[in-house]
Design a protein around this motif. Structure first.
Motif, PDB file in Angstrom:
ATOM      1  N   PHE A  99       0.833  -1.204   0.000  1.00  0.00           N
ATOM      2  CA  PHE A  99       0.000   0.000   0.000  1.00  0.00           C
ATOM      3  C   PHE A  99       0.867   1.252   0.000  1.00  0.00           C
ATOM      4  O   PHE A  99       0.594   2.223  -0.717  1.00  0.00           O
ATOM      5  CB  PHE A  99      -0.917  -0.011   1.226  1.00  0.00           C
ATOM      6  CG  PHE A  99      -1.814   1.199   1.323  1.00  0.00           C
ATOM      7  CD1 PHE A  99      -2.997   1.256   0.615  1.00  0.00           C
ATOM      8  CD2 PHE A  99      -1.461   2.285   2.121  1.00  0.00           C
ATOM      9  CE1 PHE A  99      -3.824   2.381   0.698  1.00  0.00           C
ATOM     10  CE2 PHE A  99      -2.270   3.402   2.213  1.00  0.00           C
ATOM     11  CZ  PHE A  99      -3.465   3.446   1.494  1.00  0.00           C
ATOM     12  N   HIS A 102       2.585   1.684  -3.478  1.00  0.00           N
ATOM     13  CA  HIS A 102       1.643   1.941  -4.568  1.00  0.00           C
ATOM     14  C   HIS A 102       0.885   3.248  -4.389  1.00  0.00           C
ATOM     15  O   HIS A 102       0.606   3.945  -5.381  1.00  0.00           O
ATOM     16  CB  HIS A 102       0.658   0.776  -4.673  1.00  0.00           C
ATOM     17  CG  HIS A 102      -0.340   0.921  -5.765  1.00  0.00           C
ATOM     18  ND1 HIS A 102       0.007   1.171  -7.077  1.00  0.00           N
ATOM     19  CD2 HIS A 102      -1.702   0.853  -5.751  1.00  0.00           C
ATOM     20  CE1 HIS A 102      -1.085   1.249  -7.822  1.00  0.00           C
ATOM     21  NE2 HIS A 102      -2.132   1.075  -7.039  1.00  0.00           N
ATOM     22  N   LYS A 103       0.558   3.605  -3.144  1.00  0.00           N
ATOM     23  CA  LYS A 103      -0.323   4.756  -2.935  1.00  0.00           C
ATOM     24  C   LYS A 103       0.222   5.789  -1.946  1.00  0.00           C
ATOM     25  O   LYS A 103       0.348   6.959  -2.284  1.00  0.00           O
ATOM     26  CB  LYS A 103      -1.707   4.274  -2.477  1.00  0.00           C
ATOM     27  CG  LYS A 103      -2.446   3.492  -3.556  1.00  0.00           C
ATOM     28  CD  LYS A 103      -3.860   3.130  -3.131  1.00  0.00           C
ATOM     29  CE  LYS A 103      -4.598   2.440  -4.275  1.00  0.00           C
ATOM     30  NZ  LYS A 103      -5.982   2.050  -3.891  1.00  0.00           N
ATOM     31  N   SER A 106       3.807   6.883  -2.932  1.00  0.00           N
ATOM     32  CA  SER A 106       3.836   7.182  -4.364  1.00  0.00           C
ATOM     33  C   SER A 106       3.233   8.543  -4.693  1.00  0.00           C
ATOM     34  O   SER A 106       3.865   9.380  -5.342  1.00  0.00           O
ATOM     35  CB  SER A 106       3.107   6.080  -5.134  1.00  0.00           C
ATOM     36  OG  SER A 106       3.078   6.358  -6.508  1.00  0.00           O
ATOM     37  N   TYR A 107       2.011   8.782  -4.250  1.00  0.00           N
ATOM     38  CA  TYR A 107       1.347  10.042  -4.580  1.00  0.00           C
ATOM     39  C   TYR A 107       2.018  11.225  -3.888  1.00  0.00           C
ATOM     40  O   TYR A 107       2.246  12.272  -4.497  1.00  0.00           O
ATOM     41  CB  TYR A 107      -0.129   9.987  -4.179  1.00  0.00           C
ATOM     42  CG  TYR A 107      -0.944   8.997  -4.970  1.00  0.00           C
ATOM     43  CD1 TYR A 107      -0.914   8.995  -6.364  1.00  0.00           C
ATOM     44  CD2 TYR A 107      -1.763   8.069  -4.333  1.00  0.00           C
ATOM     45  CE1 TYR A 107      -1.668   8.100  -7.101  1.00  0.00           C
ATOM     46  CE2 TYR A 107      -2.522   7.161  -5.056  1.00  0.00           C
ATOM     47  CZ  TYR A 107      -2.471   7.174  -6.439  1.00  0.00           C
ATOM     48  OH  TYR A 107      -3.222   6.278  -7.157  1.00  0.00           O
ATOM     49  N   ARG A 133      -5.776  11.959  -4.246  1.00  0.00           N
ATOM     50  CA  ARG A 133      -5.285  10.604  -3.957  1.00  0.00           C
ATOM     51  C   ARG A 133      -4.539  10.570  -2.618  1.00  0.00           C
ATOM     52  O   ARG A 133      -4.649   9.620  -1.859  1.00  0.00           O
ATOM     53  CB  ARG A 133      -4.371  10.119  -5.087  1.00  0.00           C
ATOM     54  CG  ARG A 133      -5.035  10.033  -6.458  1.00  0.00           C
ATOM     55  CD  ARG A 133      -6.325   9.248  -6.400  1.00  0.00           C
ATOM     56  NE  ARG A 133      -6.894   8.978  -7.716  1.00  0.00           N
ATOM     57  CZ  ARG A 133      -7.734   9.795  -8.354  1.00  0.00           C
ATOM     58  NH1 ARG A 133      -8.067  10.962  -7.820  1.00  0.00           N
ATOM     59  NH2 ARG A 133      -8.240   9.455  -9.527  1.00  0.00           N
ATOM     60  N   ALA A 137      -5.330   8.300   0.785  1.00  0.00           N
ATOM     61  CA  ALA A 137      -4.339   7.392   1.362  1.00  0.00           C
ATOM     62  C   ALA A 137      -3.981   7.785   2.792  1.00  0.00           C
ATOM     63  O   ALA A 137      -3.892   6.927   3.683  1.00  0.00           O
ATOM     64  CB  ALA A 137      -3.079   7.368   0.488  1.00  0.00           C
TER      65      ALA A 137
END
Length: 214
Positions: A99, A102-103, A106-107, A133, A137
Motif C-alpha cells: 500500500f 503503490h499509494k 507514491s502520490y 489521492r 491514502a
C-alpha cells in the motif's frame, strides 16, 4: 559494512537509512547526484541500478534495490521481529508495504517533488488530482492508527519504517500540512522519533538541502 547509495531528498533512501540506524549496524552513505541526472546516465544504470533509482544497498557482492526489498532483507538478516511476530502479522506488514509503495508514498513523493524540485511550475489540475489521492491514502492510514501504537502490533515493524519515509521532511517542501488534518499520524511520528537511531533525513543522508522552487 553496508554501503547505501542515496541522497538526502530521497524519502525512499531515508527509510533504509533510518532502519539501519535503528538496527545499530555499520553502514556508509554513497552520494547519488540524482538532481543533476546521475541516475539517468547509461554508466550508472549499467554499474549500479538498471532501474535508475535510489536507494541501492551493497552488502559485499550483493546489491539490492527497492526500499521494501531492502527493508525486508535487513530485517531477515538482523532482527526478524521487524517482519511481524505471527504469520498473520507478516502478511499485514506486507500489505502495508505494498500500500505504501503503490499509494501512500507514491502520490505524496510525486506531489512533493513537483512542488519543491520540478523544473517547471506544477500544473494545478495535476496537483489537485494528486492531492485527492493523497487525502484518501493519508485518511486510511490515520484511521488505521487510531488506538494503535504502530502499524502492526505494539512494536515497530518495517511497515512503519516504510510508511514514514517522506513524512519527516519540512512541510514547506510539499505545502501539505499534515499536523492538523491527521492527528493519529502525527502522534505515530512522535513515537517513531523516540526509536533508537532516529534523526531527520537531512542529518543522515548525503547531499545538500535544496530550497523549494515553487
Amino acid at each position: 559494512m553496508y554501503r547505501l547509495h542515496s541522497f538526502c531528498q530521497s524519502g525512499n533512501s531515508y527509510k533504509v537509512a533510518f532502519f539501519l540506524r535503528a538496527l545499530g549496524v555499520a553502514w556508509e552513505p554513497v552520494f547519488v547526484d540524482f538532481m543533476n541526472g546521475m541516475t539517468r546516465t547509461a554508466d550508472w544504470r549499467e554499474q549500479t541500478n538498471p532501474m535508475g533509482e535510489a536507494p541501492v544497498l551493497e552488502d559485499g557482492e550483493r546489491s539490492l534495490t527497492q526500499s521494501g526489498v531492502i527493508l525486508t532483507y535487513l530485517a531477515q538478516k538482523h532482527a526478524p521481529a521487524y517482519l511481524g511476530k505471527t504469520e498473520d502479522d507478516k502478511l499485514e506488514v506486507l500489505r502495508w508495504l505494498l500500500f505504501d509503495n503503490h499509494k501512500f508514498t507514491s502520490y505524496f513523493a510525486t506531489f512533493r517533488f513537483m512542488k519543491a524540485f520540478g523544473a517547471t511550475p506544477p500544473e494545478p489540475a495535476l496537483m489537485a488530482w494528486l492531492q485527492g489521492r493523497m487525502d484518501n491514502a493519508f485518511g486510511i492510514v490515520d484511521k488505521h492508527l487510531a488506538g494503535r501504537t504502530f502499524m502492526v502490533g505494539e512494536q515497530p515493524t518495517i511497515a512503519d519504517f516504510s510508511l514514514c519515509g517522506y513524512l519527516f521532511y519540512p512541510v514547506e517542501e510539499s505545502g501539505y500540512d499534515m499536523a492538523a488534518r491527521y492527528p493519529h499520524i502525527q502522534a505515530w511520528l512522535q513515537r517513531l522519533r523516540q526509536l533508537p537511531g532516529w534523526a531527520g533525513p537531512y542529518e543522515i543522508l548525503p547531499g545538500e538541502r535544496i530550497l523549494p522552487k515553487w
